[in-house]
Enzyme design. Structure first.
Site, PDB file in Angstrom:
ATOM      1  N   GLU A  87      31.250   3.596  49.421  1.00 41.88           N
ATOM      2  CA  GLU A  87      31.260   4.691  48.458  1.00 41.88           C
ATOM      3  C   GLU A  87      32.187   4.295  47.327  1.00 41.88           C
ATOM      4  O   GLU A  87      33.044   3.429  47.493  1.00 41.88           O
ATOM      5  CB  GLU A  87      31.707   5.996  49.130  1.00 41.88           C
ATOM      6  CG  GLU A  87      33.115   5.974  49.717  1.00 41.88           C
ATOM      7  CD  GLU A  87      34.216   6.222  48.703  1.00 41.88           C
ATOM      8  OE1 GLU A  87      33.941   6.898  47.686  1.00 41.88           O
ATOM      9  OE2 GLU A  87      35.348   5.728  48.912  1.00 41.88           O
ATOM     10  N   SER A 126      39.184   5.998  50.430  1.00 48.86           N
ATOM     11  CA  SER A 126      39.477   5.460  49.107  1.00 48.86           C
ATOM     12  C   SER A 126      40.314   4.188  49.255  1.00 48.86           C
ATOM     13  O   SER A 126      39.947   3.301  50.025  1.00 48.86           O
ATOM     14  CB  SER A 126      40.172   6.524  48.240  1.00 48.86           C
ATOM     15  OG  SER A 126      40.205   6.130  46.893  1.00 48.86           O
ATOM     16  N   HIS A 153      34.280  10.524  47.864  1.00 46.54           N
ATOM     17  CA  HIS A 153      35.101  11.335  46.973  1.00 46.54           C
ATOM     18  C   HIS A 153      34.409  12.653  46.614  1.00 46.54           C
ATOM     19  O   HIS A 153      34.155  12.951  45.446  1.00 46.54           O
ATOM     20  CB  HIS A 153      35.437  10.551  45.710  1.00 46.54           C
ATOM     21  CG  HIS A 153      36.433   9.458  45.928  1.00 46.54           C
ATOM     22  ND1 HIS A 153      36.122   8.289  46.587  1.00 46.54           N
ATOM     23  CD2 HIS A 153      37.746   9.353  45.577  1.00 46.54           C
ATOM     24  CE1 HIS A 153      37.191   7.507  46.620  1.00 46.54           C
ATOM     25  NE2 HIS A 153      38.179   8.127  46.019  1.00 46.54           N
TER      26      HIS A 153
END
Length: 341
Positions: free
Chosen positions: A244, A121, A311
């Site tokens: 992502e 992230s 995630h």
């Protein structure tokens, strides 16, 4: 179509993790432990159960929109980078402000004594800075709270992948899609007192077929965009781009991909890996794959989509900077470099 095969990269590999090694817990972005102290304790115990010593960082209990000032958060990480007893650093959680610490980090210390740095992230900023400024392999993988704090224990795929990649000085080999997955949300320290519901995983798909290999680089799409124009975004020529995102708006994803294209990231890629959509409406994953197929069909590199590498749980530990081979005919994604020594 076939992509080019790159030679081995020359990034430094950190020593492999051994039983009894010290893992430092850092919060270079959002607060970690104060968000969910019971989950934090469970996650730290999970690492201890794997045989490691766990050491909290100086900002473990920091509060606010970040776990401290940029200097405080950088000092926490630098303390571990300079300590020869610390062999790995795991981020407690992501956030939005990790990029603020990048100019303040001791890359010389990391270069002199490579350590395992793990997160995803917003922690993408830290991982790519380690690659570009220190010349070391970094690891896109589980964070403390989100994955290691899973009730009653980390999911086996996540745990085993972490240990296989970081404790064995040999190529990790083919990546496998886990048989089950989840992105169910149970409020931490309130409702996370049961295992989350798992559903059967779908195989990843190949919106653009082909065969190629190159060093794996990338991470969170939003964070990659934030690093544009800085010295922390690596050279993607000949690389396999992993991205992502938690975005579920195709227009927003389109905007972010367009920005990366404007930065030249897609100009000479070997291949692309797209993470599975996050908590999206039914059908969004198909829309995303269709968008990617249309966008990159004529660019000359293979694209694999729907990979559980973001995630959602469980998740693999992927070494950024190590060579990854893609082959749509075999349906394979394979890490062909040892990630540690």
């Amino acid at each position: 179509m076939a992509g080019r095969v790159l030679a081995r990269t020359e990034l430094a590999r950190p020593p492999r993790l051994r039983p009894g090694d010290v893992i430092g817990l850092v919060s270079p972005s959002a607060p970690g432990a104060p968000v969910a102290p019971r989950r934090f304790a469970r996650a730290a115990d999970a690492l201890r159960d794997m045989g490691f010593e766990v050491r909290e960082g100086s900002r473990t209990w920091g509060t606010g929109h970040s776990a401290g000032t940029a200097r405080e958060r950088a000092d926490e990480l630098n303390e571990f980078l300079r300590d020869p007893r610390v062999r790995a650093v795991v981020a407690t959680i992501g956030g939005h402000t990790c990029n603020a610490v990048l100019p303040l980090l001791d890359y010389d210390a990391l270069r002199a004594d490579p350590k395992i740095i793990v997160g995803y992230s917003d922690i993408t900023a830290l991982l790519l800075a380690c690659v570009t400024k220190a010349g070391v392999v970094a690891f896109h993988g589980p964070t403390l709270l989100a994955e290691f704090g899973e009730f009653p224990a980390p999911l086996p795929y996540t745990r085993n992948g972490f240990l296989d990649v970081l404790c064995r000085a040999e190529p990790p080999g083919p990546l496998r899609q886990p048989p089950e997955w989840t992105d169910e949300f149970l409020l931490w320290d309130s409702r996370d007192t049961r295992p989350r519901t798992l559903a059967p995983s779908r195989p990843w798909s190949w919106p653009v077929e082909g065969r190629a290999a190159g060093p794996l680089l990338g991470g969170n799409l939003d964070t990659l965009s934030v690093l544009g124009g800085t010295g922390y975004l690596p050279d993607f020529r000949g690389a396999v781009l992993l991205w992502e995102t938690v975005q579920t708006s195709l227009s927003r994803i389109d905007q972010l991909l367009t920005h990366l294209e404007a930065l030249g990231v897609m100009d000479d890629l070997a291949g692309m890996i797209v993470g599975h959509a996050f908590r999206a409406d039914p059908g969004f994953e198909e829309e995303l794959r269709g968008h990617v197929a249309e966008r990159y069909a004529s660019r000359g590199f293979p694209v694999v989509a729907g990979v559980l590498a973001g995630h959602c749980d469980p998740m693999p530990t992927l070494p950024l900077g190590c060579v990854v081979a893609l082959d749509s005919a075999r349906g394979s994604i394979e890490v062909v470099d040892a990630a540690v020594r």
